[in-house]
Design a protein around this motif. Structure first.
Motif, PDB file in Angstrom:
ATOM      1  N   VAL A  63      61.370  38.388  36.147  1.00  0.00           N
ATOM      2  CA  VAL A  63      60.356  37.498  36.738  1.00  0.00           C
ATOM      3  C   VAL A  63      60.372  37.709  38.248  1.00  0.00           C
ATOM      4  O   VAL A  63      61.439  37.677  38.871  1.00  0.00           O
ATOM      5  CB  VAL A  63      60.665  36.018  36.406  1.00  0.00           C
ATOM      6  N   VAL A  64      59.197  37.938  38.828  1.00  0.00           N
ATOM      7  CA  VAL A  64      59.120  38.146  40.275  1.00  0.00           C
ATOM      8  C   VAL A  64      58.221  37.061  40.875  1.00  0.00           C
ATOM      9  O   VAL A  64      57.085  36.847  40.431  1.00  0.00           O
ATOM     10  CB  VAL A  64      58.551  39.546  40.611  1.00  0.00           C
ATOM     11  N   GLY A  65      58.758  36.373  41.877  1.00  0.00           N
ATOM     12  CA  GLY A  65      57.973  35.313  42.523  1.00  0.00           C
ATOM     13  C   GLY A  65      57.922  35.503  44.015  1.00  0.00           C
ATOM     14  O   GLY A  65      58.834  36.064  44.617  1.00  0.00           O
ATOM     15  N   MET A  66      56.833  35.044  44.603  1.00  0.00           N
ATOM     16  CA  MET A  66      56.741  35.079  46.067  1.00  0.00           C
ATOM     17  C   MET A  66      56.730  33.642  46.603  1.00  0.00           C
ATOM     18  O   MET A  66      55.982  32.792  46.120  1.00  0.00           O
ATOM     19  CB  MET A  66      55.473  35.808  46.525  1.00  0.00           C
ATOM     20  N   LEU A  78      46.793  36.405  45.827  1.00  0.00           N
ATOM     21  CA  LEU A  78      47.962  37.288  45.734  1.00  0.00           C
ATOM     22  C   LEU A  78      48.265  37.685  44.300  1.00  0.00           C
ATOM     23  O   LEU A  78      48.641  38.813  44.024  1.00  0.00           O
ATOM     24  CB  LEU A  78      49.185  36.548  46.268  1.00  0.00           C
ATOM     25  N   LEU A  79      48.115  36.697  43.389  1.00  0.00           N
ATOM     26  CA  LEU A  79      48.408  36.995  41.980  1.00  0.00           C
ATOM     27  C   LEU A  79      47.442  38.045  41.446  1.00  0.00           C
ATOM     28  O   LEU A  79      47.790  38.838  40.578  1.00  0.00           O
ATOM     29  CB  LEU A  79      48.317  35.715  41.135  1.00  0.00           C
ATOM     30  N   GLU A  80      46.218  38.032  41.996  1.00  0.00           N
ATOM     31  CA  GLU A  80      45.244  39.051  41.562  1.00  0.00           C
ATOM     32  C   GLU A  80      45.565  40.402  42.193  1.00  0.00           C
ATOM     33  O   GLU A  80      45.502  41.435  41.543  1.00  0.00           O
ATOM     34  CB  GLU A  80      43.824  38.637  41.955  1.00  0.00           C
ATOM     35  N   ASP A  86      54.703  37.117  39.210  1.00  0.00           N
ATOM     36  CA  ASP A  86      54.519  36.171  38.110  1.00  0.00           C
ATOM     37  C   ASP A  86      54.231  34.777  38.634  1.00  0.00           C
ATOM     38  O   ASP A  86      53.587  33.979  37.979  1.00  0.00           O
ATOM     39  CB  ASP A  86      55.804  36.109  37.258  1.00  0.00           C
ATOM     40  N   LEU A  87      54.769  34.485  39.828  1.00  0.00           N
ATOM     41  CA  LEU A  87      54.508  33.142  40.352  1.00  0.00           C
ATOM     42  C   LEU A  87      54.497  33.148  41.878  1.00  0.00           C
ATOM     43  O   LEU A  87      55.098  34.013  42.520  1.00  0.00           O
ATOM     44  CB  LEU A  87      55.529  32.127  39.820  1.00  0.00           C
ATOM     45  N   LYS A 109      50.856  33.117  34.368  1.00  0.00           N
ATOM     46  CA  LYS A 109      51.225  33.213  35.783  1.00  0.00           C
ATOM     47  C   LYS A 109      51.160  31.810  36.364  1.00  0.00           C
ATOM     48  O   LYS A 109      50.359  30.978  35.905  1.00  0.00           O
ATOM     49  CB  LYS A 109      50.253  34.128  36.521  1.00  0.00           C
ATOM     50  N   ALA A 110      51.984  31.506  37.379  1.00  0.00           N
ATOM     51  CA  ALA A 110      52.050  30.129  37.883  1.00  0.00           C
ATOM     52  C   ALA A 110      51.952  30.095  39.402  1.00  0.00           C
ATOM     53  O   ALA A 110      52.414  31.013  40.078  1.00  0.00           O
ATOM     54  CB  ALA A 110      53.370  29.498  37.447  1.00  0.00           C
ATOM     55  N   ALA A 111      51.347  29.014  39.917  1.00  0.00           N
ATOM     56  CA  ALA A 111      51.190  28.899  41.374  1.00  0.00           C
ATOM     57  C   ALA A 111      51.213  27.435  41.795  1.00  0.00           C
ATOM     58  O   ALA A 111      50.665  26.572  41.105  1.00  0.00           O
ATOM     59  CB  ALA A 111      49.854  29.525  41.792  1.00  0.00           C
TER      60      ALA A 111
END
Ligand code: SF4
Length: 427
Positions: A63-66, A78-80, A86-87, A109-111
């Motif tokens: 899982v990679v998140g920013m 950003l997710l696009e 992933d989040l 995907k989560a934000a």
């Protein structure tokens, strides 16, 4: 600030049963905490995401998140743009990370990039996961409302809010009991800190005093001060306590009153120099550092010369120097033309750097022959035969290892110096 925020994130995740690893390839979740202050920072983060993509190819469950300012600035765009993500979570959404991770586990995907009016993470005790065990950051406030024309911070970190003063002092006490000997109180503009409880107001000077009183062996630093809010009351408090370090970072950005007006900094050249004079008179021997932006919109050769002359007058010990980089959505991006040609920006920056090197040389030279009190932080990067630490003025000092240990204070006589380090011997 991001380093401090990552420690808060680590604490939130630790509660959920996660641990941290120094081996990125063994991680199940990777969060990248981001900065938007300059375009260069964002480009580096994009490059880092390419590397994370290669890890994800090897481990599809990764899982990679920013996190942080870039996530806040670009939001779901950003997710696009970055399929590897992933989040995303903005600086005020870290409590929601367990919920966001659950969403990712269920295949979405989560934000969360909502900014808050009151989040300070006051009750969270940060996990010091990459620490030397001697120095720690304590976040005392979040956000900024100064709207300097070039700066993206007010848009990505939200409204200014101060953290409960007692929770800050408690954190400093806990750190001291764990063996830490230096805390840095952090905020975008610490001088405007204020906490009101039961009608009683604690200013930054009051808070600083409260933390200094935790123990005389606990050094206290702070960053960053805004020149328009640096009060004599604060300087007086610094003078009264030996353990409040004699070092002030006071970003000026330009030496030209006209450019300072464009930048919406809230002070003139003369007012800034008056604050420098106040520091020199109330705190003789205090180190002063600053930040500069070369080539801000409409900056003329005359304005640039005023910057150089202000540097000479102030005699900064060290500075952080950048060429202007336009940030989307800021006042400058909307109102002004980024009209200083690139080669001029580079040349002016070079002149600022050259001058600062000379000023730093002079500042270090003055220390030769002096005996300074050094808090030992550990071995020097170059050799285990030398200890490295800092003096009250925040200068790095190295000296041959003695019978002392990290966390102890030793007097060190300075014999020589390099551009960034004082070299001496204990005794
Ligand atoms: S004081 Fe100005 S430069 Fe500093 S964070 Fe706030 S808006 Fe940005």
């Amino acid at each position: 600030m991001n380093f401090s925020d990552s420690e808060i994130v680590a604490a939130i995740l630790e509660k959920e049963g996660y641990g941290s690893t120094k081996d990125i390839r063994s991680a199940d979740i990777i969060f990248i905490n981001t900065c938007s202050i300059r375009d260069h920072a964002e480009q580096r983060i994009r490059k880092r995401l390419e590397y994370l993509q290669s890890l994800k190819r090897k481990n599809p469950h990764l899982v990679v998140g920013m996190l942080g300012c870039m996530a806040e600035r670009l939001k779901t765009q950003l997710l696009e743009e970055e399929q590897v993500l992933d989040l995303i979570a903005g600086p005020d959404s870290y409590r929601d990370l367990p919920g966001l991770m659950a969403e990712v586990e269920s295949g979405r995907k989560a934000a969360n990039t909502l900014l808050s009016m009151d989040e300070t993470y006051a009750d969270i005790s940060p996990v010091r996961y990459d620490s030397n065990g001697i120095s720690a950051f304590i976040s005392i406030m979040r956000g900024c409302e100064n709207y300097c024309a070039y700066c993206v911070v007010p848009y990505v970190r939200g409204q200014e809010r101060s953290r409960d003063a007692d929770s800050i002092t408690k954190e400093a006490e806990e750190l001291f009991h764990k063996g830490f000997r230096e805390v840095t109180l952090l905020g975008q503009n610490v001088n405007s800190y204020q906490w009101i409880r039961d009608g009683k107001k604690t200013t930054f000077a009051g808070l600083l005093e409260q933390v200094a009183l935790v123990n005389p062996l606990l050094r206290v630093r702070f960053a960053t001060s805004h020149p328009k809010d640096l009060s004599d009351e604060l300087l007086g408090t610094m003078a009264r306590y030996n353990n409040i370090c004699k070092s002030i970072h006071l970003p000026v950005q330009s030496g030209s009153t006209r450019i300072l007006g464009h930048m919406n900094r809230g002070y003139t050249r003369d007012q800034y120099l008056e604050r420098i004079a106040a520091i020199r008179s109330i705190l003789p021997g205090c180190a002063i550092s600053s930040d500069f932006i070369a080539g801000f919109c409409d900056e003329t050769e005359e304005d640039h010369k005023e910057t150089l002359s202000l540097m000479e007058q102030a005699g900064f010990d060290y500075t952080f120097m950048f060429r202007y980089s336009e940030r989307p959505d800021t006042l400058a991006a909307e109102r002004y033309q980024d009209n200083v040609p690139s080669e001029l920006k580079d040349r002016r920056l070079r002149e600022i750097i050259d001058l600062q090197q000379r000023l730093s040389y002079q500042s270090n030279k003055k220390d030769v022959g002096k005996t300074v009190e050094v808090l030992i932080e550990g071995f020097s990067k170059r050799s285990d035969a030398f200890y490295s630490g800092r003096n009250s003025q925040n200068k790095v000092v190295v000296f041959p290892v003695t019978g002392n240990h990290p966390g102890e204070y030793v007097p060190v006589k300075i014999n020589r110096f390099t551009s960034a380090t004082l070299i001496g011997e204990a005794g």
